[in-house]
Write a protein that holds these residues in place. Structure first.
Motif, mmCIF file in Angstrom:
data_model
loop_
_atom_site.group_PDB
_atom_site.id
_atom_site.type_symbol
_atom_site.label_atom_id
_atom_site.label_comp_id
_atom_site.label_asym_id
_atom_site.label_seq_id
_atom_site.Cartn_x
_atom_site.Cartn_y
_atom_site.Cartn_z
ATOM 1 N N THR A 124 -7.347 6.224 -3.914
ATOM 2 C CA THR A 124 -6.217 5.530 -3.286
ATOM 3 C C THR A 124 -5.525 6.465 -2.307
ATOM 4 N N LEU A 125 -4.894 5.865 -1.325
ATOM 5 C CA LEU A 125 -4.084 6.592 -0.361
ATOM 6 C C LEU A 125 -2.751 5.865 -0.317
ATOM 7 N N THR A 126 -1.663 6.575 -0.526
ATOM 8 C CA THR A 126 -0.339 5.957 -0.579
ATOM 9 C C THR A 126 0.557 6.570 0.484
ATOM 10 N N VAL A 127 1.165 5.712 1.289
ATOM 11 C CA VAL A 127 2.132 6.141 2.296
ATOM 12 C C VAL A 127 3.378 5.294 2.081
ATOM 13 N N GLY A 128 4.450 5.931 1.601
ATOM 14 C CA GLY A 128 5.653 5.173 1.263
ATOM 15 C C GLY A 128 5.328 4.193 0.146
ATOM 16 N N ASP A 129 5.580 2.903 0.390
ATOM 17 C CA ASP A 129 5.259 1.888 -0.619
ATOM 18 C C ASP A 129 3.953 1.154 -0.294
ATOM 19 N N ARG A 130 3.215 1.645 0.686
ATOM 20 C CA ARG A 130 1.946 1.017 1.081
ATOM 21 C C ARG A 130 0.785 1.738 0.403
ATOM 22 N N VAL A 131 -0.120 0.950 -0.183
ATOM 23 C CA VAL A 131 -1.267 1.501 -0.919
ATOM 24 C C VAL A 131 -2.551 1.053 -0.224
ATOM 25 N N PHE A 132 -3.474 2.007 -0.063
ATOM 26 C CA PHE A 132 -4.762 1.741 0.571
ATOM 27 C C PHE A 132 -5.882 2.150 -0.372
ATOM 28 N N VAL A 133 -6.995 1.421 -0.320
ATOM 29 C CA VAL A 133 -8.195 1.766 -1.075
ATOM 30 C C VAL A 133 -9.379 1.723 -0.102
ATOM 31 N N VAL A 134 -10.496 2.310 -0.518
ATOM 32 C CA VAL A 134 -11.689 2.280 0.317
ATOM 33 C C VAL A 134 -12.596 1.165 -0.178
ATOM 34 N N LYS A 135 -12.983 0.305 0.749
ATOM 35 C CA LYS A 135 -13.871 -0.816 0.449
ATOM 36 C C LYS A 135 -14.949 -0.826 1.521
ATOM 37 N N GLU A 136 -16.221 -0.702 1.104
ATOM 38 C CA GLU A 136 -17.344 -0.670 2.042
ATOM 39 C C GLU A 136 -17.122 0.378 3.133
ATOM 40 N N ALA A 137 -16.702 1.570 2.743
ATOM 41 C CA ALA A 137 -16.445 2.705 3.649
ATOM 42 C C ALA A 137 -15.334 2.428 4.658
#
Length: 193
Positions: A45-58
Motif C-alpha cells: 500500500t501507498l498512503t498519502v494523507g487520507d488517500r490509499v493506493f494499491v498495486v493492481k496489474e502493475a
C-alpha cells in the motif's frame, strides 16, 4: 507531500513523494536526490494523507470507498494531438510550418529560431491531456475491469441496454471520472434489483 509506502516484505518508508499520472511513475526524495520507484510489484500500500493506493496489474490504483461499493481507480492521463496552431493562434488540422527570420550580417546566414529549434520549442502542434483511467469495480462480489463504455456494456450484457440509455440521456462518458461514478452508481442500482 510525505507519503508512507508499505512494502510486501513488511518494511515501511516514509518519504516525500509524487505520483506522475501522465507517465505512470512514482518519484520520491532520498535525502536531496529525487528517485523513481521502479519496483511496483513490491508495494503493498501507498498512503498519502487520507488517500490509499494499491498495486493492481502493475498499476498504482487509488482505493475509493464509493457509495456503490469498493472502487479502484488507476488515474492516468495521456497526451492527445488536437491539431496544429494556425493563423492567429487558432487550432487547425492542416500542417503549418513555422517561418524563420534570418539574420544577414556576416558571411553566414543564421536563423533566429536556431536555438529554439534545437530545444524543440518551435513546434506548432497543439496537445491536450485526456483522462484515460482504468476502473476496477466490484458488483455482486465479482471484480470487473472497465476503461471504456463498451467495456462496461461487454462486462454487463444483461444491463447494457439500460446503461446505454442512461449514458445517452445524461451525456455520460468514461473520460470524466464523475461521469464514470454516476454510471457505476446506476449500474449498482439496476443490478441490486
Amino acid at each position: 507531500t510525505k507519503g508512507k509506502i508499505d512494502f510486501s516484505d513488511r518494511s515501511t518508508a516514509i518519504v516525500p513523494l509524487n505520483f506522475d499520472a501522465l507517465g505512470q511513475k512514482i518519484f520520491y526524495m532520498d535525502g536531496e536526490t529525487m528517485m523513481e520507484l521502479t519496483n511496483m510489484h513490491m508495494i503493498r500500500t501507498l498512503t498519502v494523507g487520507d488517500r490509499v493506493f494499491v498495486v493492481k496489474e502493475a498499476r498504482l490504483c487509488e482505493v475509493l470507498d464509493h457509495e456503490s461499493g469498493p472502487l479502484l481507480v488507476n488515474w492516468k492521463f495521456k497526451n492527445v494531438n488536437t491539431g496544429n496552431k494556425g493563423a492567429l493562434g487558432a487550432t487547425t488540422q492542416a500542417k503549418v510550418e513555422l517561418l524563420s527570420g534570418y539574420q544577414w550580417d556576416g558571411p553566414y546566414a543564421t536563423t533566429y529560431w536556431g536555438k529554439y529549434k534545437e530545444q524543440g520549442l518551435y513546434s506548432q502542434e497543439v496537445w491536450k491531456k485526456k483522462c484515460d483511467n482504468t476502473y476496477y469495480i466490484t458488483v455482486n462480489g465479482q471484480e470487473h475491469k472497465v476503461k471504456l463504455l463498451k467495456d462496461l456494456y461487454r462486462e454487463f450484457p444483461d444491463q447494457a441496454v439500460e446503461l446505454k440509455a442512461f449514458a445517452k440521456a445524461h451525456k455520460l462518458t468514461m473520460v470524466n471520472a464523475e461521469d464514470a461514478f454516476k454510471l457505476f452508481d446506476f449500474l449498482h442500482s439496476i443490478t441490486d434489483k
